[in-house]
Scaffold this motif. Structure first.
Motif, PDB file in Angstrom:
ATOM      1  N   GLN A 160      -3.042  16.422  -9.541  1.00  0.00           N
ATOM      2  CA  GLN A 160      -2.266  15.969  -8.377  1.00  0.00           C
ATOM      3  C   GLN A 160      -1.824  14.534  -8.616  1.00  0.00           C
ATOM      4  OE1 GLN A 160      -1.381  17.380  -5.361  1.00  0.00           O
ATOM      5  NE2 GLN A 160      -2.284  19.326  -5.924  1.00  0.00           N
ATOM      6  N   GLU A 161      -0.607  14.213  -8.166  1.00  0.00           N
ATOM      7  CA  GLU A 161      -0.231  12.804  -8.128  1.00  0.00           C
ATOM      8  C   GLU A 161       0.509  12.526  -6.836  1.00  0.00           C
ATOM      9  OE1 GLU A 161       2.215  11.686 -11.423  1.00  0.00           O
ATOM     10  OE2 GLU A 161       3.529  13.416 -11.192  1.00  0.00           O
ATOM     11  N   TRP A 205       0.811  -1.226   0.000  1.00  0.00           N
ATOM     12  CA  TRP A 205       0.000   0.000   0.000  1.00  0.00           C
ATOM     13  C   TRP A 205       0.841   1.271   0.000  1.00  0.00           C
ATOM     14  CZ3 TRP A 205      -4.742  -0.644  -1.499  1.00  0.00           C
ATOM     15  CH2 TRP A 205      -5.248  -1.934  -1.414  1.00  0.00           C
ATOM     16  N   GLU A 206       2.051   1.182   0.539  1.00  0.00           N
ATOM     17  CA  GLU A 206       2.907   2.371   0.514  1.00  0.00           C
ATOM     18  C   GLU A 206       3.354   2.696  -0.919  1.00  0.00           C
ATOM     19  OE1 GLU A 206       3.685  -0.549   1.571  1.00  0.00           O
ATOM     20  OE2 GLU A 206       5.794  -1.067   1.197  1.00  0.00           O
ATOM     21  N   LYS A 207       3.179   1.709  -1.818  1.00  0.00           N
ATOM     22  CA  LYS A 207       3.586   1.945  -3.213  1.00  0.00           C
ATOM     23  C   LYS A 207       2.400   2.292  -4.106  1.00  0.00           C
ATOM     24  CE  LYS A 207       7.752  -0.781  -3.027  1.00  0.00           C
ATOM     25  NZ  LYS A 207       8.356  -2.080  -3.290  1.00  0.00           N
ATOM     26  N   ALA A 208       1.215   2.401  -3.511  1.00  0.00           N
ATOM     27  CA  ALA A 208       0.017   2.706  -4.311  1.00  0.00           C
ATOM     28  C   ALA A 208       0.166   4.087  -4.954  1.00  0.00           C
ATOM     29  CB  ALA A 208      -1.229   2.673  -3.423  1.00  0.00           C
ATOM     30  N   LYS A 209       0.133   4.105  -6.296  1.00  0.00           N
ATOM     31  CA  LYS A 209       0.290   5.391  -7.007  1.00  0.00           C
ATOM     32  C   LYS A 209      -1.089   5.945  -7.334  1.00  0.00           C
ATOM     33  CE  LYS A 209       4.676   4.719  -9.377  1.00  0.00           C
ATOM     34  NZ  LYS A 209       4.897   3.480 -10.105  1.00  0.00           N
ATOM     35  N   VAL A 210      -1.219   7.250  -7.186  1.00  0.00           N
ATOM     36  CA  VAL A 210      -2.512   7.908  -7.405  1.00  0.00           C
ATOM     37  C   VAL A 210      -2.354   9.098  -8.334  1.00  0.00           C
ATOM     38  CG1 VAL A 210      -4.457   9.058  -6.287  1.00  0.00           C
ATOM     39  CG2 VAL A 210      -3.181   7.354  -5.042  1.00  0.00           C
ATOM     40  N   LEU A 211      -3.291   9.201  -9.264  1.00  0.00           N
ATOM     41  CA  LEU A 211      -3.332  10.368 -10.136  1.00  0.00           C
ATOM     42  C   LEU A 211      -4.736  10.955 -10.035  1.00  0.00           C
ATOM     43  CD1 LEU A 211      -1.918  12.008 -12.427  1.00  0.00           C
ATOM     44  CD2 LEU A 211      -3.041  10.454 -14.028  1.00  0.00           C
ATOM     45  N   MET A 212      -4.824  12.236  -9.689  1.00  0.00           N
ATOM     46  CA  MET A 212      -6.142  12.870  -9.574  1.00  0.00           C
ATOM     47  C   MET A 212      -6.313  13.856 -10.731  1.00  0.00           C
ATOM     48  SD  MET A 212      -8.101  14.462  -6.286  1.00  0.00           S
ATOM     49  CE  MET A 212      -6.838  15.581  -5.718  1.00  0.00           C
ATOM     50  N   GLU A 220      -7.411   8.040 -10.120  1.00  0.00           N
ATOM     51  CA  GLU A 220      -6.925   6.768 -10.644  1.00  0.00           C
ATOM     52  C   GLU A 220      -5.868   6.208  -9.702  1.00  0.00           C
ATOM     53  OE1 GLU A 220      -5.362   7.122 -14.588  1.00  0.00           O
ATOM     54  OE2 GLU A 220      -4.426   5.143 -14.422  1.00  0.00           O
ATOM     55  N   PHE A 221      -6.219   5.084  -9.088  1.00  0.00           N
ATOM     56  CA  PHE A 221      -5.229   4.362  -8.280  1.00  0.00           C
ATOM     57  C   PHE A 221      -4.590   3.343  -9.226  1.00  0.00           C
ATOM     58  CE2 PHE A 221      -5.886   5.655  -3.842  1.00  0.00           C
ATOM     59  CZ  PHE A 221      -7.068   6.362  -3.947  1.00  0.00           C
ATOM     60  N   VAL A 222      -3.368   3.654  -9.676  1.00  0.00           N
ATOM     61  CA  VAL A 222      -2.710   2.813 -10.676  1.00  0.00           C
ATOM     62  C   VAL A 222      -2.644   1.396 -10.103  1.00  0.00           C
ATOM     63  CG1 VAL A 222      -0.594   2.552 -12.045  1.00  0.00           C
ATOM     64  CG2 VAL A 222      -1.391   4.837 -11.381  1.00  0.00           C
ATOM     65  N   GLU A 223      -2.942   0.404 -10.888  1.00  0.00           N
ATOM     66  CA  GLU A 223      -2.977  -1.022 -10.526  1.00  0.00           C
ATOM     67  C   GLU A 223      -4.236  -1.413  -9.744  1.00  0.00           C
ATOM     68  OE1 GLU A 223       0.838  -0.560  -8.676  1.00  0.00           O
ATOM     69  OE2 GLU A 223       1.629  -2.233  -9.836  1.00  0.00           O
TER      70      GLU A 223
END
Ligand code: 0L1
Ligand code: MG
Length: 261
Positions: A194-195, A179-186, A249-252
């Motif tokens: 925002q990312e 979860w610490e590697k969860a990438k997010v793009l808004m 968008e939560f990548v993956e």
């Protein structure tokens, strides 16, 4: 000098009125200079009791100011917590601005807890063992203070700016992802604004839950089974207005969207 302890109910009433009427108010910290952070949490609790008496349900906790960037923007070095109500849940993909003053949105991870978490010695491992699942989320924050300007005491008394939140339908298994590697793009109206990455939340969002349990312990409180914990913004929050579309968008993991109406 005012007697703050005598006035906590009065201050709580004032904040409650502004939360309900969606009208900005002056900061309490400047008007009651001797008010403490403990008083502010007490005010939060008093107002939660009012909500429950009015028929709402307590569904969980939120952590706020969990990222270094957010702590810097408010000039503090510690996170805060607030209380979540059933009425704050956005159950379709529409964010109505009714009852909000100057809302902002931020992507978060929400933990669904299935075992009581309490005490001052709780570990990340305890949190993982007590986590039924994790949902991606959008938190809507809305300070009741003029110009979204406050200090730590003001914002705690205002239930950590809690307003609404939206959870993904899908509940992810806690151990299936780092979860610490969860990438997010808004994105706002189709434009990336925002990312961020899960580690922005205290290194790992599970640490935010650890910190919450310790903070609650100092007030004799705990996280009960069935509660949700919003662990804190992964990116900066962005302002939204009528007609906006928000895509997170939560990548993956997948995307969650809201339309502002
Ligand atoms: O959820 C948050 O981190 C917000 C906490 C309060 C600060 C703010 O309203 O920006
Ligand atoms: Mg938040």
């Amino acid at each position: 000098m005012e007697n703050v302890s005598m006035n906590l109910n009065v201050i709580a009433n004032e904040i409650y009125r502004h939360q309900k009427s969606a009208v900005e108010m002056d900061k309490i910290s400047t008007r009651y200079p001797s008010i403490t952070i403990e008083d502010a949490y007490k005010i939060q609790e008093i107002n939660m009791e009012k909500e429950l008496q009015d028929g709402d349900q307590f569904v969980g906790w939120k952590m706020g100011l969990t990222s270094f960037a957010k702590q810097q923007s408010v000039g503090v070095k510690q996170p805060i917590y607030g209380r979540l109500l059933k009425s704050m849940v956005i159950s379709n993909e529409e964010l109505s601005l009714d009852g909000l003053i100057h809302p902002r949105v931020e992507p978060e991870l929400a933990f669904l807890i299935n075992k009581k978490l309490e005490g001052n010695h709780v570990t990340e491992q305890d949190v993982w063992l007590a986590t039924e699942g994790i949902m991606t989320a959008i938190e809507v924050i809305d300070s009741r203070y003029k110009d979204f300007s406050f200090n730590l005491i003001d914002v705690v008394a205002d239930n950590a700016s809690s307003a609404k939140f939206f959870l993904s339908e899908q509940i992810y298994e806690p151990n299936k992802f780092q979860w610490e590697k969860a990438k997010v793009l808004m994105k706002l109206n189709g434009k990336a604004v925002q990312e961020g990455i899960g580690s922005a939340v205290m290194g790992n969002p599970a640490r935010s839950v650890v910190e919450l349990v310790k903070m609650l312990h100092s007030s004799g409180l705990s996280i009960e089974p069935g509660m949700i914990v919003l662990t804190g913004g992964i990116t900066e929050a962005i302002h939204v207005s009528h007609g906006d579309s928000i895509e997170v968008e939560f990548v993956e993991l997948g995307e969650i969207d809201l339309t502002v109406i």
